[in-house]
Each structure stands twice: as structure tokens, then as C-alpha cells.
Design a protein around this motif. Structure first.
Motif, PDB file in Angstrom:
ATOM      1  N   GLY A  99       0.780  -1.233   0.000  1.00 37.12           N
ATOM      2  CA  GLY A  99       0.000   0.000   0.000  1.00 37.12           C
ATOM      3  C   GLY A  99       0.803   1.270   0.000  1.00 37.12           C
ATOM      4  N   ARG A 100       2.111   1.168  -0.030  1.00 36.69           N
ATOM      5  CA  ARG A 100       2.954   2.359  -0.074  1.00 36.69           C
ATOM      6  C   ARG A 100       3.432   2.623  -1.504  1.00 36.69           C
ATOM      7  N   GLY A 101       3.887   3.841  -1.748  1.00 40.34           N
ATOM      8  CA  GLY A 101       4.511   4.169  -3.021  1.00 40.34           C
ATOM      9  C   GLY A 101       3.599   4.045  -4.218  1.00 40.34           C
ATOM     10  N   GLN A 102       2.323   4.363  -4.031  1.00 45.05           N
ATOM     11  CA  GLN A 102       1.374   4.230  -5.139  1.00 45.05           C
ATOM     12  C   GLN A 102       1.649   5.277  -6.219  1.00 45.05           C
ATOM     13  N   THR A 103       1.745   4.835  -7.434  1.00 41.60           N
ATOM     14  CA  THR A 103       1.919   5.711  -8.578  1.00 41.60           C
ATOM     15  C   THR A 103       1.322   5.010  -9.791  1.00 41.60           C
ATOM     16  N   THR A 104       1.472   5.598 -10.954  1.00 35.90           N
ATOM     17  CA  THR A 104       0.973   4.955 -12.175  1.00 35.90           C
ATOM     18  C   THR A 104       2.150   4.439 -12.989  1.00 35.90           C
ATOM     19  N   LEU A 107       7.743   7.373 -17.650  1.00 33.66           N
ATOM     20  CA  LEU A 107       8.224   8.726 -17.944  1.00 33.66           C
ATOM     21  C   LEU A 107       9.466   9.057 -17.125  1.00 33.66           C
ATOM     22  N   ALA A 108       9.493   8.620 -15.870  1.00 34.19           N
ATOM     23  CA  ALA A 108      10.640   8.885 -15.015  1.00 34.19           C
ATOM     24  C   ALA A 108      11.903   8.201 -15.524  1.00 34.19           C
TER      25      ALA A 108
END
Length: 222
Positions: free
Chosen positions: A45-50, A56-57
């Protein structure tokens, strides 16, 4: 695009496969092997991103990267996100992709079928703290290297060998708040010896290794 729980990404990583590699550490692990050096990646549940944001990063790194290594955490605890991430990476680069999993190979055969051609090599099976550690690129000798593609065979078959002095290296990464992350495959007492040296120099040391094994948890801080 789908969401993904991510611990960190870094480039270049030189200790988790051949060449200069993009390292991707996924967040969340249900296996939680005793003695794991990455206990900070266990919590879900940590570090949620797409996945779009992750790609892109990494976009500026792809032209320079010889390979991509995905670890964790446990990548196969997020099989759909892993599949989509792999497909996205393949649109950016022809570099080899190596994935580490703590699951036995036989137990992830179904999700792997949907990833045919996306993973060049896989290291499977849980880390066993009491097992011998004599093989390159593995924390314990029970772990297996699987080569799925011709690219994987060409790039990673050389790791079917005993561990050598050239494997005893670490990449160091600095976090924004002063954490120092170490990437690589440590020997059993490497962190203990490092902590001893730094403590003798009056530095406070906390590591991410399992509390039940080393008696410490958190980050490696000066």
C-alpha cells in the motif's frame, strides 16, 4: 494506465546483472523471507503511482541502459501491474529484462504464461538464510536462474557459475532525506561488518535487514 506500488528506481545499477542497468524495486511482499535485506519493501500500500509515471521517469535512462532489473518487494504480488510495466518497458528499449522473485518457479507459472517474451531471465525461489551462498547473482543456492529468451541466454548465462570476487560489489544510492541504499547481493555478514565499522566511528547505523536476524530495522543512516 494501471497503478503500481513502487519502492524506488535507480540508474545506473551495476551489481544486479550485466552492464549499466535500470533498477526497479516494487513495494509490498507477502513472502517475507527471514534474513531479507530489503524488509523496508515488505509493507503493502505504499509508493502508489501509475505505470505511465514510472515509464516517464525512466525515459531518459532507456537509451543508455544495457538492461533492466526488477526486484522488490515481490514483483509477482502485483502480477497485472508487472505485466503492464514489462510491456511498457519493451516499447522503450530492447535491453534485457531480469526479474527477481521469491516465489518457487512452479507457483508463478500461470502469470508467467501471460509474460512470454517480456522477461528474458528470472531468478526464482525464496531466500533461505541458512542455505549455502556460492552461486553468482543469488542470495542462497536454492534460488534458480531461468533463461527464457535468446537475449537472456546471451546476456545472463554467464551467471551460472560460482560467485567470484567481482560479485562482491555494491551500488550506493542516496535518498532525499539522507538514506543510503545499497544494491547488490551481499554476503551473509556484510551488513553486520559494515555496521560494526561505522559504529566504531560513532555513526548511528540502522539497516533494513530483518529485525529477528540482525536486531535492527529501518534505513542505513550516517
Amino acid at each position: 494506465m494501471s497503478t503500481i506500488s513502487l519502492s524506488r528506481i535507480h540508474f545506473p545499477v551495476t551489481t544486479l546483472g550485466p552492464g549499466n542497468r535500470i533498477g526497479i524495486w516494487m513495494q509490498g511482499c507477502s513472502i517475507r523471507c527471514p534474513g531479507c535485506i530489503s524488509a523496508d519493501t515488505w509493507a503493502a500500500g505504499r509508493g502508489q503511482t501509475t505505470i505511465e509515471q514510472v515509464l516517464l521517469a525512466m525515459a531518459d535512462w532507456f537509451p543508455q541502459a544495457d538492461g533492466v532489473t526488477i526486484s522488490g518487494g515481490e514483483p509477482f504480488d502485483q502480477p497485472n501491474a508487472l505485466n503492464e510495466l514489462l510491456r511498457g518497458i519493451r516499447t522503450y528499449t530492447k535491453a534485457d529484462i531480469l526479474v527477481f522473485s521469491g516465489y518457487p518457479f512452479e507457483s508463478i507459472s500461470q502469470p508467467l504464461e501471460g509474460m512470454t517474451g517480456l522477461i528474458d531471465a528470472l531468478i526464482s525461489d525464496p531466500y533461505e538464510v541458512e542455505a549455502p551462498q556460492t552461486k553468482a547473482l543469488r542470495g542462497s543456492d536454492n534460488q534458480r536462474l531461468h533463461l527464457f529468451t535468446l537475449l537472456g541466454q546471451n546476456r545472463l548465462s554467464s551467471y551460472e557459475r560460482p560467485i567470484g570476487s567481482e560479485d562482491r560489489r555494491f551500488d550506493l544510492m542516496m535518498g532525499e532525506t539522507g538514506e543510503v541504499w545499497m544494491a547488490g547481493i551481499p554476503a551473509r555478514d556484510d551488513f553486520e561488518r559494515l555496521a560494526t565499522v561505522l559504529n566504531e566511528q560513532h555513526h548511528q547505523v540502522l539497516t533494513t535487514q530483518d529485525r529477528s536476524i540482525r536486531g535492527r530495522s529501518g534505513n542505513l543512516n550516517d
